[in-house]
Design a protein around this motif. Structure first.
Motif, PDB file in Angstrom:
ATOM      1  N   ALA A   1     -30.720 -14.793  80.166  1.00  0.00           N
ATOM      2  CA  ALA A   1     -30.606 -13.526  79.107  1.00  0.00           C
ATOM      3  C   ALA A   1     -30.762 -12.334  79.905  1.00  0.00           C
ATOM      4  CB  ALA A   1     -31.091 -13.509  77.969  1.00  0.00           C
TER       5      ALA A   1
ATOM      6  N   THR B   1     -24.044 -10.957  71.897  1.00  0.00           N
ATOM      7  CA  THR B   1     -23.395 -11.542  73.249  1.00  0.00           C
ATOM      8  C   THR B   1     -21.433 -11.527  72.983  1.00  0.00           C
ATOM      9  OG1 THR B   1     -24.845 -13.257  73.946  1.00  0.00           O
ATOM     10  CG2 THR B   1     -22.627 -13.632  74.638  1.00  0.00           C
ATOM     11  N   TYR B   2     -21.283 -11.910  71.688  1.00  0.00           N
ATOM     12  CA  TYR B   2     -19.904 -12.110  71.502  1.00  0.00           C
ATOM     13  C   TYR B   2     -19.429 -10.457  71.122  1.00  0.00           C
ATOM     14  CZ  TYR B   2     -19.438 -16.997  71.659  1.00  0.00           C
ATOM     15  OH  TYR B   2     -19.476 -18.340  72.162  1.00  0.00           O
TER      16      TYR B   2
ATOM     17  N   ARG C   1     -15.480 -14.361  81.320  1.00  0.00           N
ATOM     18  CA  ARG C   1     -16.536 -14.392  80.344  1.00  0.00           C
ATOM     19  C   ARG C   1     -16.180 -14.778  78.852  1.00  0.00           C
ATOM     20  NH1 ARG C   1     -20.793  -9.636  80.530  1.00  0.00           N
ATOM     21  NH2 ARG C   1     -20.752 -10.360  82.781  1.00  0.00           N
TER      22      ARG C   1
ATOM     23  N   SER D   1     -27.617 -10.836  81.399  1.00  0.00           N
ATOM     24  CA  SER D   1     -26.833 -10.844  80.007  1.00  0.00           C
ATOM     25  C   SER D   1     -25.829 -11.940  80.246  1.00  0.00           C
ATOM     26  CB  SER D   1     -25.852  -9.592  80.542  1.00  0.00           C
ATOM     27  OG  SER D   1     -26.695  -8.219  80.553  1.00  0.00           O
TER      28      SER D   1
ATOM     29  N   ASP E   1     -29.003 -12.885  69.258  1.00  0.00           N
ATOM     30  CA  ASP E   1     -28.434 -12.972  70.674  1.00  0.00           C
ATOM     31  C   ASP E   1     -26.874 -13.295  70.516  1.00  0.00           C
ATOM     32  OD1 ASP E   1     -30.896 -12.376  71.645  1.00  0.00           O
ATOM     33  OD2 ASP E   1     -31.310 -14.281  71.974  1.00  0.00           O
TER      34      ASP E   1
ATOM     35  N   GLN F   1     -20.245  -7.653  72.613  1.00  0.00           N
ATOM     36  CA  GLN F   1     -20.108  -6.988  73.664  1.00  0.00           C
ATOM     37  C   GLN F   1     -18.502  -7.308  74.298  1.00  0.00           C
ATOM     38  OE1 GLN F   1     -23.367  -7.860  75.938  1.00  0.00           O
ATOM     39  NE2 GLN F   1     -24.631  -6.501  75.252  1.00  0.00           N
TER      40      GLN F   1
ATOM     41  N   HIS G   1     -25.674 -15.705  78.040  1.00  0.00           N
ATOM     42  CA  HIS G   1     -26.232 -16.470  76.915  1.00  0.00           C
ATOM     43  C   HIS G   1     -25.617 -17.857  76.916  1.00  0.00           C
ATOM     44  CE1 HIS G   1     -28.379 -13.062  75.874  1.00  0.00           C
ATOM     45  NE2 HIS G   1     -27.495 -12.237  76.087  1.00  0.00           N
TER      46      HIS G   1
ATOM     47  N   TYR H   1     -17.172 -18.267  76.444  1.00  0.00           N
ATOM     48  CA  TYR H   1     -17.528 -18.319  75.360  1.00  0.00           C
ATOM     49  C   TYR H   1     -16.692 -19.000  74.484  1.00  0.00           C
ATOM     50  CZ  TYR H   1     -20.439 -14.072  76.703  1.00  0.00           C
ATOM     51  OH  TYR H   1     -21.082 -13.164  77.430  1.00  0.00           O
TER      52      TYR H   1
END
Length: 216
Positions: free
Chosen positions: A28, A133-134, A166, A31, A129, A136, A33, A170
């Motif tokens: 983290a 994360t998503y 990225r 940045s 979190d 952003q 996760h 995810y």
């Protein structure tokens, strides 16, 4: 016993719980996760590897895996995903991948589905979190789309390859959860599990293919 003291049963934190915390905190900081289940699998795999190599029990192997070793594992993972530029401000970096706006829309939809899968599999205290994360990634894609639309609706959006990588990670992680028995978001029936996993996997693979093709 009537009138006696009632005990409160609080789940006891395990060695693995504490190491997962260390692992995720180190990621983290850059940045990046990862869901707790996947982090636990990686650490458990390392325990078994050490036990096999040293010919000791897994309990003994755990004594060799202190916090610094766990942090080193996290840093190796960061090195492996260096193409995503962990910790970088992706909105300020050069955008070199032309992506049709229709495909940007598909990516946004896939990320939203992936976020729901991840959220369904995270404990409440980690939902913040996941959302950050998503959000952003979704925000970045939205800003890029708005910029391209303002110039000319028919133009492709210019996107940084790291953002595609990225987003693909995810989405791929959510596909793994769906395929391997993870909880499904509310409203998605069990019979749709394989279709959801396949759709997410297809979207993730497509983004990786685009990122690689335009950077090689």
């Amino acid at each position: 016993m009537a009138g006696g003291w009632k005990t409160c049963h609080v789940p006891r934190r395990t060695w693995l719980d504490s190491k997962i915390d260390v692992f995720l905190e180190d990621l983290a900081a850059s940045s990046m996760h990862l869901d707790r289940q996947r982090a636990g699998e990686l650490i458990t795999g390392q325990v078994r590897a050490v036990a096999t190599l040293m010919r000791v029990t897994e309990a003994t192997a755990r004594t060799y895996l202190g916090d610094e070793i766990i942090k080193d594992m996290a840093r190796r993972m960061l090195f492996e995903v260096a193409g995503e530029r962990p910790g970088a401000d992706l909105m300020e970096a050069p955008r070199t991948v032309p992506l049709p706006l229709a495909l940007v829309g598909i990516t946004v939809a896939a990320l939203a589905e992936a976020m729901q899968v991840r959220a369904a599999n995270e404990p409440p205290d980690h939902l913040g979190d996941v959302i950050t994360t998503y959000a952003q990634a979704l925000s970045g894609l939205g800003q890029i789309t708005a910029g391209a639309t303002a110039r000319q609706a028919g133009n492709p959006a210019e996107i940084l390859p790291a953002l595609l990588r990225r987003a693909a990670r995810y989405i791929s992680g959510a596909a793994d959860l769906a395929a391997n028995g993870g909880k499904l978001p509310d409203g998605i029936p069990e019979m749709a599990r394989s279709q959801l996993a396949a759709s997410l996997r297809r979207d993730a693979d497509g983004l990786i293919a685009i990122a690689i093709t335009t950077t090689d």
